[in-house]
Design an enzyme around this catalytic site. Sequence first.
Site, mmCIF file in Angstrom:
data_model
loop_
_atom_site.group_PDB
_atom_site.id
_atom_site.type_symbol
_atom_site.label_atom_id
_atom_site.label_comp_id
_atom_site.label_asym_id
_atom_site.label_seq_id
_atom_site.Cartn_x
_atom_site.Cartn_y
_atom_site.Cartn_z
ATOM 1 N N HIS A 61 -6.399 28.647 4.102
ATOM 2 C CA HIS A 61 -6.708 28.378 5.503
ATOM 3 C C HIS A 61 -6.713 29.695 6.273
ATOM 4 O O HIS A 61 -5.804 30.520 6.112
ATOM 5 C CB HIS A 61 -5.647 27.425 6.080
ATOM 6 C CG HIS A 61 -5.648 27.331 7.565
ATOM 7 N ND1 HIS A 61 -4.632 27.867 8.340
ATOM 8 C CD2 HIS A 61 -6.538 26.797 8.435
ATOM 9 C CE1 HIS A 61 -4.881 27.634 9.612
ATOM 10 N NE2 HIS A 61 -6.030 26.992 9.697
ATOM 11 N N HIS A 95 -8.869 34.878 14.557
ATOM 12 C CA HIS A 95 -7.897 33.786 14.652
ATOM 13 C C HIS A 95 -6.891 34.204 15.711
ATOM 14 O O HIS A 95 -5.922 34.894 15.429
ATOM 15 C CB HIS A 95 -7.194 33.505 13.321
ATOM 16 C CG HIS A 95 -6.263 32.333 13.378
ATOM 17 N ND1 HIS A 95 -4.974 32.383 12.895
ATOM 18 C CD2 HIS A 95 -6.428 31.084 13.892
ATOM 19 C CE1 HIS A 95 -4.381 31.207 13.086
ATOM 20 N NE2 HIS A 95 -5.246 30.408 13.694
#
Length: 378
Positions: free
Chosen positions: A102, A177
Amino acid sequence: MNGKKAERSIHTYAHVLTDGKDTPAAALATATPPGRSEQRGNVGPSLSAPGPRGCVSMAGQLSAVGIFGDPHSPGAHADWMSVLCPRMWDVPLHLLSIPGSHDTMTYSLNRRPVSQAQSPLLHVLSAALPCVTRPVVLKWSVTQTLDVTRQLDAGMRYLDLRAHMRGGPERNLHFVHMVYTTALVEDTLTEICEWLEQHPREVVILACRNFEGFTKNLHEHLVACIKNIFGDMLCPRGEVPTLRQLWAHGQQVLVSYKDQASVARHRELWPGVPYWWGDRVKAEALIRYLETMKSCGRPGGLFVAGTNLTASLGFVLSHPAQSLATLMLRALPALSAWVCKQRPGPGPPCTNIIAGDFIGADSFVTDVIGLNQKLLWG
């Protein structure tokens, strides 16, 4: 996948695994893929014959070093697909158990600046108290510590790639992110391609999604980079292939691209792979979410069950001494136990790709790959 395609895939799967002949374990262990005379590299434990009915986990042996990955076992599963039992070579990828990472690229996050997509409050705090806010944000943004090559060596075959065009004179594509990466998209794709050239029987699913600030021109630029770098390695859109089919055509890359307009323009792109994201901060709540999703039935094609925890901005600000790593460390025993109970296949409660954070920790990769043994039990 429509009903007829799904029915054909399941029929093929059932035929492959229930052909009425039990292949001797010794023969399975020594068989090689078509056109392959020997195994290359450190392939780790063989999955060519079913092992004990259980899942061995090291969740009880975690250490501070474990969360950052084990530097003493590089390439433990670098060629795990090529050493699968030959009966699995004809099972479509969406019916296998595949480990994934992930937010793959967060090992290369930079401290600044905060992503444009983050909340106004976080931008205010970052501007007012950068020395405090930015280190905290970084602690909660990093989900992986192994670089992309080491993740591939470890056995990752699903990579979660989130591209963004950073401002500035260079206008390069980075990953993002919460904050941006130092790694460039084109360099990373080239690194993946070079790894695949050294492992010609391994297949990866590149999930390109969360295109922050992308225009049509940027999409076209990224797709052009993908085509130029991978070329004939790309598997065009269609029925989900088997390993044998991919090997026969020299294809190693499926690109999941979460932009419908781009997918419609390019046959090399596959629709975005569904990702079961629990958005939970506690392992128990995340497991309940995943079980609820399973009870609704698995999607017809490739899909991901995410074992990653998610902390809200409020939780992060109220727990400044913690980090995503420490949160995951406490959750790993429960999540590892859940992973070991899963099984791949066509059934409604079956799983496919299982993605996680800090994939070098405990036995996540071994556990997910090992689930494929359950396909041999019938």
